[in-house]
Scaffold this motif. Structure first.
Motif, PDB file in Angstrom:
ATOM      1  N   ALA A  12       6.044  -4.069 -10.010  1.00  0.00           N
ATOM      2  CA  ALA A  12       7.180  -4.626 -10.754  1.00  0.00           C
ATOM      3  C   ALA A  12       8.456  -4.318  -9.976  1.00  0.00           C
ATOM      4  O   ALA A  12       8.523  -3.322  -9.241  1.00  0.00           O
ATOM      5  N   PRO A  13       9.471  -5.171 -10.131  1.00  0.00           N
ATOM      6  CA  PRO A  13      10.681  -5.014  -9.298  1.00  0.00           C
ATOM      7  C   PRO A  13      11.248  -3.603  -9.285  1.00  0.00           C
ATOM      8  O   PRO A  13      11.634  -3.102  -8.224  1.00  0.00           O
ATOM      9  N   GLU A  14      11.311  -2.941 -10.435  1.00  0.00           N
ATOM     10  CA  GLU A  14      11.968  -1.626 -10.463  1.00  0.00           C
ATOM     11  C   GLU A  14      11.172  -0.543  -9.731  1.00  0.00           C
ATOM     12  O   GLU A  14      11.682   0.551  -9.497  1.00  0.00           O
ATOM     13  N   TYR A  15       9.916  -0.837  -9.371  1.00  0.00           N
ATOM     14  CA  TYR A  15       9.084   0.137  -8.663  1.00  0.00           C
ATOM     15  C   TYR A  15       8.995  -0.146  -7.163  1.00  0.00           C
ATOM     16  O   TYR A  15       8.332   0.599  -6.433  1.00  0.00           O
ATOM     17  N   ARG A  16       9.622  -1.230  -6.701  1.00  0.00           N
ATOM     18  CA  ARG A  16       9.549  -1.549  -5.262  1.00  0.00           C
ATOM     19  C   ARG A  16      10.586  -0.746  -4.471  1.00  0.00           C
ATOM     20  O   ARG A  16      11.578  -0.278  -5.016  1.00  0.00           O
ATOM     21  N   GLY A  17      10.348  -0.645  -3.181  1.00  0.00           N
ATOM     22  CA  GLY A  17      11.323  -0.030  -2.292  1.00  0.00           C
ATOM     23  C   GLY A  17      11.405   1.475  -2.395  1.00  0.00           C
ATOM     24  O   GLY A  17      12.372   2.082  -1.943  1.00  0.00           O
ATOM     25  N   GLN A  18      10.378   2.118  -2.971  1.00  0.00           N
ATOM     26  CA  GLN A  18      10.395   3.587  -3.116  1.00  0.00           C
ATOM     27  C   GLN A  18       9.127   4.226  -2.564  1.00  0.00           C
ATOM     28  O   GLN A  18       8.850   5.389  -2.851  1.00  0.00           O
ATOM     29  N   GLY A  19       8.339   3.445  -1.853  1.00  0.00           N
ATOM     30  CA  GLY A  19       7.112   3.997  -1.265  1.00  0.00           C
ATOM     31  C   GLY A  19       5.909   3.974  -2.192  1.00  0.00           C
ATOM     32  O   GLY A  19       4.833   4.451  -1.813  1.00  0.00           O
ATOM     33  N   PHE A  20       6.045   3.415  -3.394  1.00  0.00           N
ATOM     34  CA  PHE A  20       4.901   3.400  -4.316  1.00  0.00           C
ATOM     35  C   PHE A  20       3.812   2.411  -3.877  1.00  0.00           C
ATOM     36  O   PHE A  20       2.681   2.469  -4.351  1.00  0.00           O
ATOM     37  N   GLY A  21       4.173   1.486  -2.971  1.00  0.00           N
ATOM     38  CA  GLY A  21       3.165   0.556  -2.459  1.00  0.00           C
ATOM     39  C   GLY A  21       2.011   1.288  -1.799  1.00  0.00           C
ATOM     40  O   GLY A  21       0.861   0.859  -1.880  1.00  0.00           O
ATOM     41  N   ARG A  22       2.324   2.400  -1.153  1.00  0.00           N
ATOM     42  CA  ARG A  22       1.261   3.215  -0.525  1.00  0.00           C
ATOM     43  C   ARG A  22       0.278   3.688  -1.596  1.00  0.00           C
ATOM     44  O   ARG A  22      -0.944   3.585  -1.428  1.00  0.00           O
ATOM     45  N   ASP A  23       0.772   4.197  -2.714  1.00  0.00           N
ATOM     46  CA  ASP A  23      -0.117   4.668  -3.789  1.00  0.00           C
ATOM     47  C   ASP A  23      -0.897   3.503  -4.412  1.00  0.00           C
ATOM     48  O   ASP A  23      -2.069   3.648  -4.765  1.00  0.00           O
ATOM     49  N   LEU A  24      -0.226   2.373  -4.544  1.00  0.00           N
ATOM     50  CA  LEU A  24      -0.894   1.196  -5.119  1.00  0.00           C
ATOM     51  C   LEU A  24      -2.100   0.800  -4.268  1.00  0.00           C
ATOM     52  O   LEU A  24      -3.210   0.606  -4.787  1.00  0.00           O
TER      53      LEU A  24
END
Ligand SMILES: CC(C)(COP(=O)(O)OP(=O)(O)OC[C@H]1O[C@@H](n2cnc3c(N)ncnc32)[C@H](O)[C@@H]1OP(=O)(O)O)[C@@H](O)C(=O)NCCC(=O)NCCS
Length: 223
Positions: free
Chosen positions: A131-143
């Motif tokens: 979701a937009p508010e979770y992008r750009g913080q490195g959470f993609g790696r965990d996803l």
């Protein structure tokens, strides 16, 4: 990925606040924690929230869903406010995909979705979005690391691949941060809306994959 719009019911169910505490896999679904998130087979409303989180134009630039799968405003905002744990059990509309939502237990929000699904060649691929508010913080790696866990520790798959459109640097770097490595593959893949795009390919192997008690990807085993 198809999406059935049930948004008018979302706020009523949210108010009801039926919270599920499911944290382990059983025949009805998967559930595991990784990083900040609990990854779980979604209820209908959790799935609606996750799909809403990938429906903004910035995400659709890369995801290219069919128009009737994209959640438009004002329903998008309403769906994004779904309280995790609410809503009825639900079966994914794509029988060739195992989807889990990323649930942020601290914020009480559905943060994204990752799946293991059949690629164009029938082999297992992982992919997802935040979701937009979770992008750009490195959470993609965990996803994407959760996508690997789903494939190797839950679905018994020894190899999983992922494609990213050439130029989607956030996706490519997140896949590599999760542990996938660049691999050869077809020069192009086709998005659901029919747009063919140039592809970067990645893959990850596990020597000793395991299957959990959750629903298995029989369609992959048969391919
Ligand atoms: C793809 C997605 C899951 C990535 O997750 P994310 O947490 O937002 O990724 P980030 O923004 O933290 O970017 C990861 C890395 O790429 C870098 N990056 C992102 N965009 C960049 C750009 N345009 N140029 C250079 N570097 C870039 C970030 O700085 C970060 O670097 P780091 O590893 O050194 O910290 C998420 O952005 C998303 O859901 N996007 C929309 C849907 C989508 O594209 N899905 C994937 C389809 S294949």
């Amino acid at each position: 990925m198809a999406f059935v719009s049930n948004a008018p019911l979302v706020s009523r169910l949210t108010r009801r606040g039926r919270l599920m505490a499911k944290r382990t896999c059983d025949r009805r679904g998967h559930a595991f924690a990784f990083g900040r998130f609990l990854f779980r087979t979604p209820t209908a409303w959790e799935y609606a929230a996750a799909v809403a989180g990938g429906s903004d134009p910035a995400a659709q630039r890369w995801l290219g869903w069919l128009a009737d799968s994209v959640v438009a405003e004002p329903m998008r905002g309403e769906a994004l406010r779904v309280l995790p744990g609410t809503g009825p059990d639900w079966a994914t509309p794509d029988p060739h995909s195992v989807d889990v939502v990323a649930i942020d237990l601290v914020a009480g929000r559905c943060a994204g979705l990752v799946s293991v699904h059949a690629g164009e060649d029938g082999g297992p691929e992982t992919g997802g979005y935040l979701a937009p508010e979770y992008r750009g913080q490195g959470f993609g790696r965990d996803l994407f690391a959760a996508g690997l866990l789903l494939a190797h520790e839950h679905l018994g798959l020894s190899r999983v691949r992922a494609g990213a459109e050439v130029g989607n640097v956030a996706s490519g770097r997140s896949l590599e941060a999760a542990g996938l490595r660049r691999a050869p593959g077809p020069p192009r893949y086709t998005l659901p809306d029919g747009r063919a795009c140039e592809a970067w390919w990645y893959q990850h192997d596990a020597a000793w994959p395991r299957a959990c008690a959750g629903p298995q990807a029989k369609w992959l085993a048969a391919s």
